[in-house]
Structure formats: structure tokens, C-alpha cells
Design a protein around this motif. Sequence first.
Motif, PDB file in Angstrom:
ATOM      1  N   GLU A 103      47.924  67.337-161.204  1.00 53.11           N
ATOM      2  CA  GLU A 103      48.377  66.179-160.432  1.00 53.11           C
ATOM      3  C   GLU A 103      49.340  65.314-161.240  1.00 53.11           C
ATOM      4  OE1 GLU A 103      44.163  65.788-157.908  1.00 53.11           O
ATOM      5  OE2 GLU A 103      44.786  64.244-159.344  1.00 53.11           O
ATOM      6  N   VAL A 104      49.031  65.128-162.533  1.00 49.67           N
ATOM      7  CA  VAL A 104      49.910  64.319-163.382  1.00 49.67           C
ATOM      8  C   VAL A 104      51.249  65.014-163.592  1.00 49.67           C
ATOM      9  CG1 VAL A 104      50.201  63.359-165.693  1.00 49.67           C
ATOM     10  CG2 VAL A 104      48.014  63.120-164.523  1.00 49.67           C
ATOM     11  N   VAL A 105      51.220  66.333-163.817  1.00 48.57           N
ATOM     12  CA  VAL A 105      52.457  67.079-164.048  1.00 48.57           C
ATOM     13  C   VAL A 105      53.350  67.030-162.815  1.00 48.57           C
ATOM     14  CG1 VAL A 105      53.403  69.386-164.394  1.00 48.57           C
ATOM     15  CG2 VAL A 105      51.524  68.583-165.833  1.00 48.57           C
ATOM     16  N   TRP A 106      52.805  67.340-161.650  1.00 52.78           N
ATOM     17  CA  TRP A 106      53.614  67.301-160.436  1.00 52.78           C
ATOM     18  C   TRP A 106      53.928  65.871-160.007  1.00 52.78           C
ATOM     19  CZ3 TRP A 106      56.004  71.255-157.965  1.00 52.78           C
ATOM     20  CH2 TRP A 106      55.684  72.552-158.384  1.00 52.78           C
ATOM     21  N   GLY A 107      53.068  64.931-160.381  1.00 51.86           N
ATOM     22  CA  GLY A 107      53.372  63.535-160.098  1.00 51.86           C
ATOM     23  C   GLY A 107      54.538  63.012-160.914  1.00 51.86           C
ATOM     24  N   THR A 108      54.763  63.602-162.092  1.00 49.12           N
ATOM     25  CA  THR A 108      55.923  63.232-162.900  1.00 49.12           C
ATOM     26  C   THR A 108      57.215  63.514-162.154  1.00 49.12           C
ATOM     27  OG1 THR A 108      54.676  63.756-164.901  1.00 49.12           O
ATOM     28  CG2 THR A 108      57.056  63.579-165.126  1.00 49.12           C
ATOM     29  N   GLN A 109      57.249  64.635-161.467  1.00 47.51           N
ATOM     30  CA  GLN A 109      58.452  65.002-160.711  1.00 47.51           C
ATOM     31  C   GLN A 109      58.766  63.980-159.636  1.00 47.51           C
ATOM     32  OE1 GLN A 109      58.515  68.682-158.084  1.00 47.51           O
ATOM     33  NE2 GLN A 109      59.638  69.463-159.844  1.00 47.51           N
ATOM     34  N   GLN A 110      57.756  63.611-158.859  1.00 43.84           N
ATOM     35  CA  GLN A 110      57.967  62.651-157.772  1.00 43.84           C
ATOM     36  C   GLN A 110      58.275  61.258-158.307  1.00 43.84           C
ATOM     37  OE1 GLN A 110      58.373  62.948-154.696  1.00 43.84           O
ATOM     38  NE2 GLN A 110      57.853  61.018-153.705  1.00 43.84           N
ATOM     39  N   SER A 111      57.562  60.830-159.336  1.00 45.31           N
ATOM     40  CA  SER A 111      57.756  59.485-159.873  1.00 45.31           C
ATOM     41  C   SER A 111      59.144  59.324-160.470  1.00 45.31           C
ATOM     42  CB  SER A 111      56.684  59.182-160.920  1.00 45.31           C
ATOM     43  OG  SER A 111      55.389  59.238-160.350  1.00 45.31           O
ATOM     44  N   LEU A 112      59.626  60.326-161.202  1.00 51.12           N
ATOM     45  CA  LEU A 112      60.973  60.247-161.775  1.00 51.12           C
ATOM     46  C   LEU A 112      62.037  60.316-160.685  1.00 51.12           C
ATOM     47  CD1 LEU A 112      60.827  62.350-165.072  1.00 51.12           C
ATOM     48  CD2 LEU A 112      60.730  59.882-164.774  1.00 51.12           C
ATOM     49  N   LEU A 113      61.779  61.099-159.636  1.00 55.19           N
ATOM     50  CA  LEU A 113      62.731  61.168-158.524  1.00 55.19           C
ATOM     51  C   LEU A 113      62.901  59.807-157.863  1.00 55.19           C
ATOM     52  CD1 LEU A 113      64.485  62.672-156.433  1.00 55.19           C
ATOM     53  CD2 LEU A 113      62.376  63.194-155.185  1.00 55.19           C
ATOM     54  N   VAL A 114      61.787  59.143-157.588  1.00 54.28           N
ATOM     55  CA  VAL A 114      61.854  57.820-156.966  1.00 54.28           C
ATOM     56  C   VAL A 114      62.545  56.824-157.889  1.00 54.28           C
ATOM     57  CG1 VAL A 114      60.472  55.882-156.130  1.00 54.28           C
ATOM     58  CG2 VAL A 114      59.844  58.216-155.509  1.00 54.28           C
ATOM     59  N   ALA A 115      62.196  56.875-159.188  1.00 52.58           N
ATOM     60  CA  ALA A 115      62.800  55.944-160.143  1.00 52.58           C
ATOM     61  C   ALA A 115      64.299  56.162-160.257  1.00 52.58           C
ATOM     62  CB  ALA A 115      62.133  56.103-161.511  1.00 52.58           C
ATOM     63  N   ALA A 116      64.725  57.422-160.371  1.00 54.74           N
ATOM     64  CA  ALA A 116      66.148  57.711-160.533  1.00 54.74           C
ATOM     65  C   ALA A 116      66.940  57.358-159.279  1.00 54.74           C
ATOM     66  CB  ALA A 116      66.342  59.185-160.887  1.00 54.74           C
ATOM     67  N   ALA A 117      66.436  57.770-158.117  1.00 52.63           N
ATOM     68  CA  ALA A 117      67.172  57.520-156.878  1.00 52.63           C
ATOM     69  C   ALA A 117      67.243  56.033-156.559  1.00 52.63           C
ATOM     70  CB  ALA A 117      66.508  58.278-155.723  1.00 52.63           C
ATOM     71  N   ALA A 118      66.122  55.330-156.683  1.00 55.11           N
ATOM     72  CA  ALA A 118      66.116  53.895-156.372  1.00 55.11           C
ATOM     73  C   ALA A 118      66.998  53.115-157.338  1.00 55.11           C
ATOM     74  CB  ALA A 118      64.682  53.361-156.409  1.00 55.11           C
ATOM     75  N   SER A 119      66.939  53.462-158.631  1.00 53.17           N
ATOM     76  CA  SER A 119      67.756  52.736-159.607  1.00 53.17           C
ATOM     77  C   SER A 119      69.237  53.018-159.414  1.00 53.17           C
ATOM     78  CB  SER A 119      67.330  53.098-161.024  1.00 53.17           C
ATOM     79  OG  SER A 119      67.512  54.483-161.271  1.00 53.17           O
TER      80      SER A 119
END
Length: 311
Positions: A103-119
Motif C-alpha cells: 500500500e505504501v509503495v503504490w501510494g507513493t505513485q499516487q501521492s507524487l502524481l497529485v503533488a506534481a500535477a497540482a504544483s
Amino acid sequence: MSADKTLGGAGTVPLSAAEAMTSTTAEPVADENGRASAATWRAFRREPLGLLAGGLLALLVFVAIAAPLLSPYPASFGENVLRPPGGGEWFGTDALGRSVYAEVVWGTQQSLLVAAAASLIAIAFGTLVAVVGAYFRSIDGFIGVVVDLTLSLPVLPLMILIAALVGPSTTTIILVVAAFSWPEVTRIVRSQALTVVNLPYVDAARLMTTSPVWIITKHVVPTVTPVIVVSVVVTASRAVLSAAGLAFLGLGDPTTWSWGRILYEAQQSGAMSSAWWLTLFPSLAILALVLSATLLSIAYNDARNPKSRRR
């Protein structure tokens, strides 16, 4: 002195003197930018915290990209319920027997995607508003009022309200976070752009062309780029915290794993207080990203400051 050796005489200037004069008075701007970038990089390499933060951020990006190679996608359920770390489960299991490590490994993908796109959305829109307002002073006052008004709003309740009305999804989270992040970017970039538009070389550019787009893109934006770089890193870390907070409240994408969803699942199952590993590892991941982004921005800002480099 003979005329061919003086600049004011009737004779011709020797070629070597003309070349020397050109090299000292008409040095290309690209060379100056290149030397400044090289000096910044040399100073940054002397910042141990900056290098450590950069390495940690690179590790998180690697985990996000290589998630399919590091762990299979979290299953719907498993046999070992609330198993502590160890015995083949590095991060333990949750209330449904799912691997917290996956969950943490795959959550890294989603969390970084949201951070990069929103920023990126916030940086692009915030920078555009900042440089346009700084160049066209007639609308700068209006932009300043809008930015101050937006920054004074209660951000978290409004983010919760909008996300709840629109519906939880990755796109919604990205747009909501970006919508409340651009004013801070505008305020930072605008303060620098107001100084740049009054510099002599920008006034000279106005004599060469009447195109504001050319002046802004060729002279104003490149000058404020270091401030934009710092804003990208800081905005990304804030986007992670905002997205995790919304997901923890049940307003994240229910079909995709993120660090906030792991905390939400732990809270919903009632195991947050008894199974410490359910909150520890996603919280450490959030802390690692926010801390590395913050230290990286500080180290870069110090490295590009000539006064800091001289100390």
C-alpha cells in the motif's frame, strides 16, 4: 600617439583592440547565466542537507516509477489480519490482511502524481498572473487584492466543501489543491517580478519591441526562474499534505491507493490506536517527502545566493 592606435583618431582601430573591447563590453547573457548556474551547482554540492534531501526525493521518485517491480498491487483481502512487521511482511498487514508495504509503495505513485500535477498547475497559473500583473501595472492592484483575499480564506474547510460537492477523484483532488495553492506562488513571484520590470535592460527591451509577450518570456520569466524553482518544491510538499488530509477525511480517490487512504482505512477499521504500524509507515513517507522538499528548497536558495556562497 598615432591615429591607428587610438579610438578617437581618424585611423582604423586594430583588430585585436576591437576584439578586446567586444569581449569586455558585449559578453553574451547566456555565458553569464551559465556561469551563475555552475556557481550555484558548486555551492549546492557543498550543502550536505541539500544533497541528502535530493537523494531522498530521488528515492521516492524511483519507488513511484518502479512500483510494479517492487511489489504487486495490494490485494482485496488476505489471511493474516493485523500482522505486525516481520515474518515476510516488512510493514505488517491491515485489518483486511492486506500488505501495508504494498500500500505504501503504490501510494507513493499516487501521492507524487497529485503533488506534481497540482504544483505544476499552481506554478503555471500563479507565475502567469504574477508576471502579467507586474508588467501591466494598471491591473496589478486588482491582482494584489484577489491574492490577498484568497490567502485570507479558510482553505481547509473550502477544500473539504468543494471536494465533497464535486465527488472524490484524483482529478478533483489535483484541481482543488491547485486552486488554493496558486495565490502563494503569485505573491512570491510577483515581488521579484516587480523589481525585474523596472531594471534598465527591460526598459531597453521596450525600445526594441512593442510586444509584451516577447519581453515577458525573454526577459522577465528567465530572471524570476530561481524563485519559481523554489516555489515548485514548496508547493509540491504542501500539495502532499493537503491531498493526504482530504484522503484521510474520506474525500480522496477510493479506487487508488495513496498515503492518505492508508490512514483513512486504518481509522475506519478502528485499528489506528492498536496497530501502530498502520499509521507509522505512511506517516513516515509523508514526512520524508515534505522534509526532503523543504530542505531541498532551502539548500537551493542558499546556493544561488552569492552572499551565502562567500561565507
